[in-house]
Design a protein around this motif. Structure first.
Motif, mmCIF file in Angstrom:
data_model
loop_
_atom_site.group_PDB
_atom_site.id
_atom_site.type_symbol
_atom_site.label_atom_id
_atom_site.label_comp_id
_atom_site.label_asym_id
_atom_site.label_seq_id
_atom_site.Cartn_x
_atom_site.Cartn_y
_atom_site.Cartn_z
ATOM 1 N N LEU A 1 12.998 -56.781 -64.683
ATOM 2 C CA LEU A 1 12.493 -58.156 -64.732
ATOM 3 C C LEU A 1 13.378 -59.105 -63.930
ATOM 4 O O LEU A 1 12.879 -59.993 -63.230
ATOM 5 C CB LEU A 1 12.344 -58.622 -66.174
ATOM 6 N N LEU A 2 14.697 -58.921 -64.004
ATOM 7 C CA LEU A 2 15.600 -59.748 -63.196
ATOM 8 C C LEU A 2 15.397 -59.474 -61.710
ATOM 9 O O LEU A 2 15.412 -60.403 -60.898
ATOM 10 C CB LEU A 2 17.054 -59.513 -63.593
ATOM 11 N N TYR A 3 15.197 -58.212 -61.351
ATOM 12 C CA TYR A 3 14.928 -57.858 -59.954
ATOM 13 C C TYR A 3 13.660 -58.561 -59.467
ATOM 14 O O TYR A 3 13.645 -59.166 -58.384
ATOM 15 C CB TYR A 3 14.793 -56.342 -59.795
ATOM 16 N N ARG A 4 12.595 -58.498 -60.243
ATOM 17 C CA ARG A 4 11.332 -59.140 -59.847
ATOM 18 C C ARG A 4 11.494 -60.652 -59.729
ATOM 19 O O ARG A 4 10.940 -61.275 -58.823
ATOM 20 C CB ARG A 4 10.233 -58.806 -60.844
ATOM 21 N N HIS A 5 12.233 -61.235 -60.643
ATOM 22 C CA HIS A 5 12.491 -62.680 -60.600
ATOM 23 C C HIS A 5 13.264 -63.037 -59.325
ATOM 24 O O HIS A 5 12.930 -63.999 -58.640
ATOM 25 C CB HIS A 5 13.252 -63.096 -61.856
ATOM 26 N N ALA A 6 14.291 -62.256 -59.017
ATOM 27 C CA ALA A 6 15.091 -62.495 -57.812
ATOM 28 C C ALA A 6 14.244 -62.296 -56.562
ATOM 29 O O ALA A 6 14.339 -63.080 -55.602
ATOM 30 C CB ALA A 6 16.308 -61.572 -57.784
ATOM 31 N N LEU A 7 13.412 -61.273 -56.554
ATOM 32 C CA LEU A 7 12.544 -60.997 -55.405
ATOM 33 C C LEU A 7 11.617 -62.181 -55.141
ATOM 34 O O LEU A 7 11.412 -62.577 -53.987
ATOM 35 C CB LEU A 7 11.742 -59.722 -55.667
ATOM 36 N N SER A 8 11.086 -62.771 -56.199
ATOM 37 C CA SER A 8 10.190 -63.923 -56.041
ATOM 38 C C SER A 8 10.922 -65.134 -55.469
ATOM 39 O O SER A 8 10.296 -66.019 -54.897
ATOM 40 C CB SER A 8 9.536 -64.285 -57.377
ATOM 41 N N LYS A 9 12.240 -65.162 -55.604
ATOM 42 C CA LYS A 9 13.050 -66.261 -55.077
ATOM 43 C C LYS A 9 13.761 -65.875 -53.769
ATOM 44 O O LYS A 9 14.612 -66.612 -53.297
ATOM 45 C CB LYS A 9 14.087 -66.682 -56.118
ATOM 46 N N GLU A 10 13.416 -64.681 -53.253
ATOM 47 C CA GLU A 10 14.044 -64.168 -52.031
ATOM 48 C C GLU A 10 15.564 -64.062 -52.173
ATOM 49 O O GLU A 10 16.317 -64.386 -51.263
ATOM 50 C CB GLU A 10 13.642 -65.008 -50.823
ATOM 51 N N THR A 11 15.991 -63.617 -53.338
ATOM 52 C CA THR A 11 17.406 -63.453 -53.655
ATOM 53 C C THR A 11 17.713 -61.972 -53.822
ATOM 54 O O THR A 11 16.911 -61.223 -54.362
ATOM 55 C CB THR A 11 17.748 -64.223 -54.952
ATOM 56 N N LYS A 12 18.875 -61.562 -53.354
ATOM 57 C CA LYS A 12 19.310 -60.171 -53.484
ATOM 58 C C LYS A 12 20.340 -60.070 -54.609
ATOM 59 O O LYS A 12 21.144 -60.974 -54.811
ATOM 60 C CB LYS A 12 19.919 -59.687 -52.183
ATOM 61 N N ILE A 13 20.314 -58.923 -55.311
ATOM 62 C CA ILE A 13 21.244 -58.683 -56.410
ATOM 63 C C ILE A 13 22.070 -57.442 -56.111
ATOM 64 O O ILE A 13 21.536 -56.412 -55.711
ATOM 65 C CB ILE A 13 20.506 -58.481 -57.747
ATOM 66 N N ALA A 14 23.375 -57.566 -56.331
ATOM 67 C CA ALA A 14 24.276 -56.415 -56.255
ATOM 68 C C ALA A 14 24.752 -56.095 -57.669
ATOM 69 O O ALA A 14 25.095 -56.996 -58.434
ATOM 70 C CB ALA A 14 25.476 -56.711 -55.362
ATOM 71 N N LEU A 15 24.759 -54.823 -58.000
ATOM 72 C CA LEU A 15 25.316 -54.359 -59.262
ATOM 73 C C LEU A 15 26.652 -53.711 -58.957
ATOM 74 O O LEU A 15 26.732 -52.840 -58.092
ATOM 75 C CB LEU A 15 24.387 -53.330 -59.917
ATOM 76 N N VAL A 16 27.691 -54.141 -59.651
ATOM 77 C CA VAL A 16 29.015 -53.573 -59.392
ATOM 78 C C VAL A 16 29.626 -53.050 -60.690
ATOM 79 O O VAL A 16 29.333 -53.545 -61.777
ATOM 80 C CB VAL A 16 29.968 -54.587 -58.717
ATOM 81 N N GLY A 17 30.443 -52.017 -60.544
ATOM 82 C CA GLY A 17 31.176 -51.470 -61.675
ATOM 83 C C GLY A 17 30.337 -50.687 -62.655
ATOM 84 O O GLY A 17 30.688 -50.592 -63.830
ATOM 85 N N LEU A 18 29.235 -50.099 -62.204
ATOM 86 C CA LEU A 18 28.391 -49.317 -63.117
ATOM 87 C C LEU A 18 29.138 -48.077 -63.606
ATOM 88 O O LEU A 18 29.772 -47.382 -62.816
ATOM 89 C CB LEU A 18 27.117 -48.863 -62.403
ATOM 90 N N SER A 19 29.014 -47.798 -64.893
ATOM 91 C CA SER A 19 29.583 -46.552 -65.414
ATOM 92 C C SER A 19 28.786 -45.389 -64.825
ATOM 93 O O SER A 19 27.647 -45.547 -64.382
ATOM 94 C CB SER A 19 29.502 -46.519 -66.939
#
Length: 113
Positions: free
Chosen positions: A62-80
């Motif tokens: 849902l956060l990805y879709r929200h960001a996509l609608s705003k033309e924003t990219k998300i990076a995930l860091v430090g994943l276990s």
């Protein structure tokens, strides 16, 4: 679940600590979604997240879709390793830039722009 945010250079850095499960994921989503800028960058520092249930995966989608609608990219860091493996097996990692540190996540987001 503890969530902190700050602006670092040209990106919003969101730090999550705790477990993302059916109880905490909806609350986290409500807190994170308003932080996503238009045409911007978000780095989600998840090194403090030890467990993510299917509700956490849904929140990420849902956060990805929200960001996509705003033309924003998300990076995930430090994943276990466990969370990374689960997100990879479900195809979720394809939606995000993935890195080990906030700094390298920012660099990858800038290069992708």
């Amino acid at each position: 679940m503890d969530i902190d945010s700050k602006v670092l250079d040209d990106a919003v850095v969101v730090t999550l600590e705790g477990e993302l499960d059916g109880k905490t994921a909806p609350v986290a989503q409500q807190q994170i979604a308003p932080l996503i800028p238009t045409e911007g960058k978000v780095v989600m520092d998840m090194k403090g997240v030890g467990f993510m249930s299917s509700a956490g995966l849904r929140m990420m989608l849902l956060l990805y879709r929200h960001a996509l609608s705003k033309e924003t990219k998300i990076a995930l860091v430090g994943l276990s390793e466990e969370i990374s493996d689960t997100m990879s097996a479900t195809g979720f990692l394809d939606f995000f830039v993935v890195s080990d540190t906030v700094e390298s996540g920012l660099e990858l987001l800038r290069a992708a722009a």
